[in-house]
Design a protein around this motif. Structure first.
Motif, short mmCIF file in Angstrom:
data_model
loop_
_atom_site.label_atom_id
_atom_site.label_comp_id
_atom_site.label_asym_id
_atom_site.label_seq_id
_atom_site.Cartn_x
_atom_site.Cartn_y
_atom_site.Cartn_z
N GLU A 29 0.82 -1.21 0.00
CA GLU A 29 0.00 0.00 0.00
C GLU A 29 0.86 1.27 0.00
N SER A 30 2.06 1.20 0.60
CA SER A 30 2.96 2.36 0.59
C SER A 30 3.46 2.67 -0.82
N LEU A 31 3.36 1.70 -1.71
CA LEU A 31 3.76 1.90 -3.11
C LEU A 31 2.58 2.34 -3.98
N GLY A 32 1.44 2.63 -3.34
CA GLY A 32 0.27 3.12 -4.05
C GLY A 32 -0.59 2.04 -4.68
N LEU A 33 -0.40 0.80 -4.26
CA LEU A 33 -1.19 -0.32 -4.78
C LEU A 33 -2.26 -0.71 -3.77
N SER A 34 -3.32 -1.32 -4.25
CA SER A 34 -4.43 -1.72 -3.39
C SER A 34 -4.34 -3.20 -3.02
N CYS A 35 -4.57 -3.50 -1.78
CA CYS A 35 -4.60 -4.89 -1.31
C CYS A 35 -6.04 -5.30 -1.02
N SER A 36 -6.95 -4.93 -1.89
CA SER A 36 -8.35 -5.23 -1.66
C SER A 36 -8.72 -6.66 -2.03
N LYS A 37 -7.85 -7.35 -2.76
CA LYS A 37 -8.13 -8.72 -3.19
C LYS A 37 -7.16 -9.68 -2.50
N ILE A 96 6.39 -4.19 -18.39
CA ILE A 96 7.30 -5.13 -17.74
C ILE A 96 8.28 -4.43 -16.79
N GLU A 97 8.86 -3.33 -17.23
CA GLU A 97 9.84 -2.64 -16.38
C GLU A 97 9.21 -2.12 -15.10
N LYS A 98 8.02 -1.56 -15.19
CA LYS A 98 7.34 -1.08 -13.99
C LYS A 98 7.07 -2.24 -13.04
N ARG A 99 6.59 -3.35 -13.58
CA ARG A 99 6.29 -4.53 -12.77
C ARG A 99 7.53 -5.02 -12.04
N TYR A 100 8.64 -5.18 -12.75
CA TYR A 100 9.87 -5.63 -12.10
C TYR A 100 10.36 -4.61 -11.08
N GLY A 101 10.21 -3.34 -11.39
CA GLY A 101 10.62 -2.31 -10.44
C GLY A 101 9.85 -2.42 -9.13
N VAL A 102 8.54 -2.64 -9.22
CA VAL A 102 7.71 -2.79 -8.02
C VAL A 102 8.10 -4.05 -7.26
N MET A 103 8.27 -5.16 -7.97
CA MET A 103 8.65 -6.41 -7.30
C MET A 103 9.96 -6.25 -6.54
N LEU A 104 10.97 -5.70 -7.22
CA LEU A 104 12.27 -5.54 -6.58
C LEU A 104 12.23 -4.55 -5.43
N ARG A 105 11.45 -3.52 -5.58
CA ARG A 105 11.30 -2.54 -4.49
C ARG A 105 10.72 -3.20 -3.25
N CYS A 150 15.83 -1.58 -15.49
CA CYS A 150 14.81 -1.57 -14.43
C CYS A 150 15.34 -2.19 -13.14
N PHE A 151 16.32 -3.09 -13.25
CA PHE A 151 16.92 -3.67 -12.06
C PHE A 151 17.94 -2.71 -11.46
N GLN A 152 18.70 -2.04 -12.33
CA GLN A 152 19.71 -1.09 -11.87
C GLN A 152 19.08 0.07 -11.09
N ASP A 153 17.90 0.51 -11.52
CA ASP A 153 17.23 1.61 -10.82
C ASP A 153 16.95 1.28 -9.36
N VAL A 154 16.60 0.04 -9.08
CA VAL A 154 16.25 -0.36 -7.71
C VAL A 154 17.50 -0.54 -6.85
N ILE A 155 18.58 -1.04 -7.43
CA ILE A 155 19.78 -1.32 -6.62
C ILE A 155 20.76 -0.16 -6.57
N ALA A 156 20.49 0.92 -7.32
CA ALA A 156 21.44 2.03 -7.45
C ALA A 156 21.92 2.59 -6.11
N ASP A 157 21.02 2.80 -5.17
CA ASP A 157 21.39 3.43 -3.90
C ASP A 157 21.46 2.44 -2.75
N ARG A 158 21.65 1.17 -3.06
CA ARG A 158 21.67 0.14 -2.03
C ARG A 158 23.05 -0.48 -1.91
#
Length: 163
Positions: A29-37, A96-105, A150-158
């Motif tokens: 939910e902090s990523l703006g997604l709904s957990c209604s299902k 696809i890139e957005k999906r992987y970004g959310v998963m990795l985040r 899309c993977f590099q964006d998530v790990i850039a500051d980690r």
């Protein structure tokens, strides 16, 4: 909940049971997604995010040894785990890139916040990374997967290192 026949799966093998349903829902939910299902199942839950981001999330407790043991290349001994977080992705999802970004985040944020030791495994059995307690994440880049934008964006500051 019905899932697509053609799916890609990523599974996080969590050493402990630090990751709870409440923590997972809060992160999503902090990523703006709904957990209604959310569907409660025998040993866990399924969260349907297929319409929003193109995947289902499954959080399950696992059985006892040998069902909770993974022969890993990251360690000299087998890795035992108590909980799994699985992402089942629909191959037909358009962004696809957005999906992987959310998963990795979700994965990187949760393992860091919980200080969870875990291994991320792709459905083909390839180990993608090893989250270690109080140490940089160990990435397996033999296939070049961590070189994708899309993977590099998530790990850039980690804190990460390559094996």
């Amino acid at each position: 909940m019905e899932t697509a026949q053609l799916a890609i799966e990523y599974t996080l093998l969590c050493k402990d049971r630090k990751l709870s349903i409440e923590i997972l829902v809060k992160k999503i939910e902090s990523l703006g997604l709904s957990c209604s299902k959310i569907e409660h199942q025998a040993k866990g839950i399924c969260i349907d995010l297929s319409e929003e981001i193109g995947f289902y999330l499954f959080l399950f407790d696992v059985g006892n040894y040998p069902y909770n043991s993974w022969e890993t290349t990251f360690l000299t001994e087998d890795f035992t785990f108590e909980r799994t977080l699985q992402f089942r992705m629909d191959k037909g999802y358009f962004d696809i890139e957005k999906r992987y970004g959310v998963m990795l985040r979700i994965l990187f944020d949760l393992t860091e916040e919980l200080n969870e030791e875990a291994i991320l495994v792709w459905c083909g059995g390839e180990e993608m990374c090893f989250f270690r307690e109080d140490k940089p994440v160990l990435l397996n880049n033999e296939s070049g997967i961590w070189s994708r934008a899309c993977f590099q964006d998530v790990i850039a500051d980690r804190a990460v290192c390559y094996r």
